[in-house]
Design a protein around this motif. Structure first.
Motif, short mmCIF file in Angstrom:
data_model
loop_
_atom_site.label_atom_id
_atom_site.label_comp_id
_atom_site.label_asym_id
_atom_site.label_seq_id
_atom_site.Cartn_x
_atom_site.Cartn_y
_atom_site.Cartn_z
N ALA A 10 -1.08 0.46 -4.80
CA ALA A 10 -0.12 -0.38 -5.51
C ALA A 10 -0.27 -1.82 -5.03
O ALA A 10 -0.07 -2.10 -3.84
CB ALA A 10 1.30 0.12 -5.27
N GLU A 11 -0.63 -2.68 -5.95
CA GLU A 11 -0.71 -4.11 -5.65
C GLU A 11 0.63 -4.72 -6.02
O GLU A 11 1.04 -4.67 -7.19
CB GLU A 11 -1.85 -4.75 -6.42
N ILE A 12 1.32 -5.28 -5.03
CA ILE A 12 2.66 -5.83 -5.22
C ILE A 12 2.55 -7.35 -5.28
O ILE A 12 2.21 -7.99 -4.28
CB ILE A 12 3.60 -5.43 -4.06
N PRO A 13 2.83 -7.95 -6.43
CA PRO A 13 2.72 -9.40 -6.52
C PRO A 13 3.92 -10.10 -5.88
O PRO A 13 5.03 -9.56 -5.86
CB PRO A 13 2.70 -9.65 -8.03
N GLU A 14 3.67 -11.29 -5.37
CA GLU A 14 4.78 -12.13 -4.92
C GLU A 14 5.55 -12.57 -6.17
O GLU A 14 4.94 -12.93 -7.18
CB GLU A 14 4.25 -13.37 -4.19
N LEU A 31 -10.65 -2.88 2.60
CA LEU A 31 -9.30 -2.92 3.17
C LEU A 31 -9.11 -1.81 4.20
O LEU A 31 -8.56 -2.03 5.28
CB LEU A 31 -8.24 -2.78 2.07
N ILE A 32 -9.55 -0.60 3.85
CA ILE A 32 -9.42 0.53 4.77
C ILE A 32 -10.24 0.30 6.03
O ILE A 32 -9.77 0.57 7.14
CB ILE A 32 -9.81 1.84 4.06
N LYS A 33 -11.42 -0.25 5.87
CA LYS A 33 -12.28 -0.57 7.02
C LYS A 33 -11.57 -1.56 7.94
O LYS A 33 -11.56 -1.40 9.17
CB LYS A 33 -13.61 -1.14 6.52
N VAL A 50 -0.43 -5.06 -0.60
CA VAL A 50 -1.00 -3.83 -1.14
C VAL A 50 -0.48 -2.65 -0.34
O VAL A 50 -0.45 -2.70 0.90
CB VAL A 50 -2.55 -3.87 -1.05
N VAL A 51 -0.06 -1.59 -1.03
CA VAL A 51 0.33 -0.35 -0.38
C VAL A 51 -0.69 0.71 -0.78
O VAL A 51 -0.97 0.91 -1.96
CB VAL A 51 1.75 0.11 -0.80
N ILE A 52 -1.24 1.38 0.23
CA ILE A 52 -2.22 2.44 0.00
C ILE A 52 -1.57 3.76 0.35
O ILE A 52 -1.25 4.02 1.51
CB ILE A 52 -3.49 2.24 0.85
N SER A 80 -0.22 -7.82 7.68
CA SER A 80 0.85 -8.52 6.97
C SER A 80 0.73 -8.39 5.46
O SER A 80 1.69 -8.64 4.74
CB SER A 80 0.88 -9.99 7.37
N SER A 81 -0.45 -7.96 4.98
CA SER A 81 -0.61 -7.85 3.53
C SER A 81 -1.02 -6.45 3.05
O SER A 81 -1.18 -6.25 1.86
CB SER A 81 -1.63 -8.87 3.04
N VAL A 82 -1.19 -5.50 3.98
CA VAL A 82 -1.59 -4.15 3.59
C VAL A 82 -0.79 -3.13 4.39
O VAL A 82 -0.69 -3.22 5.61
CB VAL A 82 -3.10 -3.90 3.83
N GLU A 83 -0.22 -2.16 3.68
CA GLU A 83 0.58 -1.09 4.28
C GLU A 83 -0.02 0.25 3.90
O GLU A 83 -0.32 0.50 2.72
CB GLU A 83 2.02 -1.18 3.76
N ALA A 84 -0.21 1.13 4.88
CA ALA A 84 -0.70 2.49 4.62
C ALA A 84 0.48 3.45 4.67
O ALA A 84 1.32 3.36 5.57
CB ALA A 84 -1.73 2.87 5.68
#
Length: 152
Positions: A105-109, A9-11, A51-53, A21-25
């Motif tokens: 943090a994995e945020i489910p729909e 994900l970071i890569k 996902v929030v990192i 749209s699905s990952v926030e840093a």
């Protein structure tokens, strides 16, 4: 999530040079910004969640800045998740990468019958968000009404 998945994900974020749209840093070195509620709501209302990192600084080229007090950050995040309606049930896990501690943090729909997820302190029309591109957008009144009608 596994360590290998997190590294991937970071890569990807670094390749795009921005959130997706699905990952926030989030840097989160000094704690969580209250606007994290928007991201929690947005991922909860968006297909597939997100996902929030924490500990990854988007403004510094997605540099690993790490976190010092992961336990306090986890408690703060759990508290903010609990303030939303319905509450967000994030899967939160710390990771070590390159000697830095990150919190993921994995945020489910949430199910359609519970949408929209919103912050009651701001109300339905100002406290409900959806993820669009690399940011969060306030749901319009029509969108909120459609979600409420879909509850059945």
């Amino acid at each position: 999530m596994t360590l290998a998945e997190l590294k991937e994900l970071i890569k990807d974020l670094r390749a795009f040079e921005t959130d997706t749209s699905s990952v926030e840093a989030k840097r989160a070195v000094g704690g969580l910004a209250k606007r994290i509620r928007e991201t929690l709501s947005a991922f909860s209302n968006t297909s597939g969640g997100g996902v929030v990192i924490f500990g990854l600084d988007e403004e510094a080229g997605l540099e690993l800045v790490g976190l010092k007090n992961v336990s306090a950050l986890q408690k703060e995040l759990a508290s903010l998740c609990g303030e939303l309606d319905p509450p967000v049930r994030a899967v939160v896990q710390p990771f070590q990468i390159e000697g830095k501690t990150l919190l993921v943090a994995e945020i489910p729909e949430i199910p359609v019958r519970q949408k929209p997820c919103y912050y009651p302190g701001a109300g339905l029309t100002h406290g409900a968000f959806i993820r669009v591109g690399d940011g969060n957008r306030t749901l319009g009144q029509y969108e909120v009404q459609m979600m409420l009608a879909s509850r059945g």
